[in-house]
Design a protein around this motif. Structure first.
Motif, PDB file in Angstrom:
ATOM      1  N   SER A   1       0.872  -1.168   0.000  1.00 37.87           N
ATOM      2  CA  SER A   1       0.000   0.000   0.000  1.00 37.87           C
ATOM      3  C   SER A   1       0.910   1.218   0.000  1.00 37.87           C
ATOM      4  O   SER A   1       1.805   1.338   0.845  1.00 37.87           O
ATOM      5  N   CYS A   2       0.713   2.108  -0.946  1.00 42.07           N
ATOM      6  CA  CYS A   2       1.575   3.284  -1.091  1.00 42.07           C
ATOM      7  C   CYS A   2       1.551   4.121   0.191  1.00 42.07           C
ATOM      8  O   CYS A   2       0.485   4.382   0.758  1.00 42.07           O
TER       9      CYS A   2
ATOM     10  N   GLY B   1       2.097   7.182   0.336  1.00 42.09           N
ATOM     11  CA  GLY B   1       1.588   8.517   0.035  1.00 42.09           C
ATOM     12  C   GLY B   1       0.099   8.529  -0.236  1.00 42.09           C
ATOM     13  O   GLY B   1      -0.687   9.110   0.511  1.00 42.09           O
ATOM     14  N   CYS B   2      -0.313   7.815  -1.281  1.00 43.33           N
ATOM     15  CA  CYS B   2      -1.720   7.871  -1.722  1.00 43.33           C
ATOM     16  C   CYS B   2      -2.544   6.648  -1.297  1.00 43.33           C
ATOM     17  O   CYS B   2      -3.728   6.580  -1.588  1.00 43.33           O
ATOM     18  N   GLN B   3      -1.910   5.678  -0.659  1.00 41.16           N
ATOM     19  CA  GLN B   3      -2.542   4.443  -0.179  1.00 41.16           C
ATOM     20  C   GLN B   3      -3.033   3.504  -1.293  1.00 41.16           C
ATOM     21  O   GLN B   3      -3.791   2.568  -1.047  1.00 41.16           O
ATOM     22  N   LYS B   4      -2.607   3.737  -2.515  1.00 39.18           N
ATOM     23  CA  LYS B   4      -2.930   2.838  -3.630  1.00 39.18           C
ATOM     24  C   LYS B   4      -2.302   1.473  -3.352  1.00 39.18           C
ATOM     25  O   LYS B   4      -1.119   1.384  -3.016  1.00 39.18           O
TER      26      LYS B   4
ATOM     27  N   CYS C   1       5.198   3.848  -6.825  1.00 38.86           N
ATOM     28  CA  CYS C   1       3.736   3.753  -6.900  1.00 38.86           C
ATOM     29  C   CYS C   1       3.286   4.072  -8.330  1.00 38.86           C
ATOM     30  O   CYS C   1       3.719   5.074  -8.900  1.00 38.86           O
TER      31      CYS C   1
ATOM     32  N   ASP D   1       0.523   5.213  -9.252  1.00 36.83           N
ATOM     33  CA  ASP D   1      -0.338   6.399  -9.296  1.00 36.83           C
ATOM     34  C   ASP D   1       0.423   7.690  -9.014  1.00 36.83           C
ATOM     35  O   ASP D   1       0.355   8.634  -9.786  1.00 36.83           O
ATOM     36  N   CYS D   2       1.158   7.729  -7.877  1.00 38.82           N
ATOM     37  CA  CYS D   2       1.797   8.993  -7.474  1.00 38.82           C
ATOM     38  C   CYS D   2       3.314   9.004  -7.648  1.00 38.82           C
ATOM     39  O   CYS D   2       3.940  10.044  -7.505  1.00 38.82           O
TER      40      CYS D   2
ATOM     41  N   LEU E   1       5.634   7.698  -5.705  1.00 40.56           N
ATOM     42  CA  LEU E   1       6.410   7.582  -4.473  1.00 40.56           C
ATOM     43  C   LEU E   1       7.160   6.254  -4.472  1.00 40.56           C
ATOM     44  O   LEU E   1       6.589   5.209  -4.778  1.00 40.56           O
TER      45      LEU E   1
ATOM     46  N   HIS F   1       6.217   2.525   1.687  1.00 42.06           N
ATOM     47  CA  HIS F   1       5.043   1.685   1.449  1.00 42.06           C
ATOM     48  C   HIS F   1       4.861   0.691   2.598  1.00 42.06           C
ATOM     49  O   HIS F   1       5.815   0.266   3.233  1.00 42.06           O
TER      50      HIS F   1
END
Length: 115
Positions: free
Chosen positions: A72-73, A75-78, A90, A92-93, A95, A99
């Motif tokens: 889980s990222c 930063g963005c929790q993706k 990540c 998405d973002c 990072l 994680h």
């Protein structure tokens, strides 16, 4: 090769369980091996075959299910599955660090198959 000592620990657990079923024959031991656990599956299987040789458990099979990394990222929790276990940007973002590992560190017996 620390896989041999891990195979011996698995054997001790299996023998304890088999004592509860004295007339049973062990066919298969199923183990989950996370990608971050640091265990070489082929070496673990070799260790199992070596330590069960000339024992009542000879001929039983150790099946290793490889568990991929899931994080889980930070930063963005993706949640995502990285392609590399050392470099995990990540998707998405972008990072790269911080994680939370959700799966992939486990090493556990999932089950036994007996007759």
């Amino acid at each position: 090769m620390h896989e041999m000592s891990i195979a011996q620990s698995i054997l001790a657990i299996v023998q304890e369980e088999m004592e509860k079923h004295p007339d049973a024959t062990l066919k298969k031991v199923i183990v989950a091996n996370g990608a971050l656990a640091g265990i070489v599956s082929d070496a673990l299987i070799f260790g199992w075959e070596a330590i069960t040789m000339e024992t009542p458990l000879q001929g039983s099979v150790l099946v290793v299910n490889e568990i991929p990394i899931k994080v889980s990222c930070g930063g963005c929790q993706k949640e995502f599955t990285p392609e590399d276990k050392l470099y995990m940007p990540c998707p998405d973002c972008g990072l790269e660090i911080g994680h939370k590992v959700l799966q992939g560190k486990e090493l556990q017996i999932e089950g036994l198959e007996i007759d």
